[in-house]
Design a protein around this motif. Structure first.
Motif, short mmCIF file in Angstrom:
data_model
loop_
_atom_site.label_atom_id
_atom_site.label_comp_id
_atom_site.label_asym_id
_atom_site.label_seq_id
_atom_site.Cartn_x
_atom_site.Cartn_y
_atom_site.Cartn_z
N SER A 3 7.40 0.25 -1.37
CA SER A 3 6.75 -0.58 -2.36
C SER A 3 7.70 -1.62 -2.94
O SER A 3 8.86 -1.34 -3.22
N LEU A 35 -1.04 5.45 -7.06
CA LEU A 35 -2.44 5.21 -7.37
C LEU A 35 -2.74 5.95 -8.66
O LEU A 35 -2.68 7.17 -8.73
N ARG A 201 -2.59 0.88 0.60
CA ARG A 201 -1.40 1.41 -0.07
C ARG A 201 -0.28 1.68 0.92
O ARG A 201 0.88 1.31 0.69
N SER A 207 0.82 -0.98 -5.68
CA SER A 207 0.36 -0.02 -6.69
C SER A 207 -1.12 -0.27 -6.94
O SER A 207 -1.60 -1.40 -6.81
N VAL A 208 -1.85 0.78 -7.33
CA VAL A 208 -3.28 0.65 -7.60
C VAL A 208 -3.60 1.33 -8.93
O VAL A 208 -3.21 2.47 -9.16
#
Length: 257
Positions: A3, A35, A201, A207-208
């Motif tokens: 990420s 998430l 993802r 990021s969610v």
């Protein structure tokens, strides 16, 4: 994919509309690459929170920071430029336009040639459009969207929702805000959306933060869950911890565990 997202820190966030407190002293953190689900009964303040995070509403008090950036005083386009994208409860696509052209709309802020050069089909603009179209097709394939030349209005409801997700991803966000992504879907459509979000993802390293009422969907996907009720945070933790929390059970079931 590792990420590249930054932490989203919501601290003591409050929102008032006249005498009504829509949010009161709400705090939570979305860790990079995670998430995070924001849940609660109807009227709990979930969509209000997303509207503050995306610049639609102004905060009455508190702070929202994405990495080193304070978001609470920024306009939506400035927040988007920091790598934050969102979807809405209601589908906001152009139904008579093809899937491909709907997705390309999200690339315009990334284009250097501008609308005029693109409209005149100048050589540099044609090359740039081809590059962006190739990226759009990659993202569409990632989400299982294959009929890119079809008008959006001819697609099923679940597929249109995945097109909207793809359009948000075509802006190359690091943080994605999803407002009820599986609302109104049948089981197969919900499963396809869950798979699409999981693929995004894993492949894009985003990021969610999602708002959703479908608890099976949430608990099967979330790393962490924040629960709101009447604008206040009543729980925050892993899905297993939140599901056992007496205040959460009372909010949803109307009785203490």
């Amino acid at each position: 994919m590792e990420s590249s997202a930054q932490p989203l820190a919501v601290e003591a966030l409050s929102v008032r509309f006249g005498g009504l407190a829509a949010l009161s002293d709400v705090s939570f953190t979305v860790e990079p690459g995670s998430l995070h689900a924001l849940i609660g009964p109807n009227g709990a303040g979930k969509s209000t929170c997303l509207n503050v995070l995306s610049g639609v509403y102004a905060a009455s008090a508190g702070s929202v920071r994405y990495g080193s950036h304070e978001l609470t005083r920024l306009r939506p386009h400035r927040i988007a430029a920091l790598g934050v994208a969102r979807t809405f409860q209601n589908i906001a696509l152009s139904p008579r336009v093809s899937v491909l052209d709907n997705l390309l709309v999200a690339r315009h802020r990334l284009m250097r040639s501008g609308f005029l050069a693109d409209g005149l089909k100048l050589p540099r603009a044609r090359r740039e459009r081809a590059e962006h179209e190739a990226r759009v097709r990659e993202i569409a394939e990632l989400l299982g969207l294959t009929e890119l030349e079809r008008p959006v209005g001819t697609l099923s409801y679940g597929t249109r929702k995945r097109v909207e997700l793809a359009r948000a991803l075509c802006a190359e966000p690091e943080l994605l805000l999803l407002d009820e992504p599986v609302a109104g879907m049948v089981r197969d459509e919900s499963a396809a959306m869950a798979d699409a979000i999981s693929r995004a993802r894993a492949e894009l390293g985003i990021s969610v933060l999602l708002v959703e009422h479908d608890m099976t969907f949430v608990m099967g996907m979330a790393d962490r869950v924040t629960v709101l009720d009447f604008g206040k945070r009543i729980a925050d933790g892993t899905p297993a911890t939140v599901q056992r929390d007496p205040d959460v059970l009372k909010a949803y079931l109307g009785a203490a565990a």
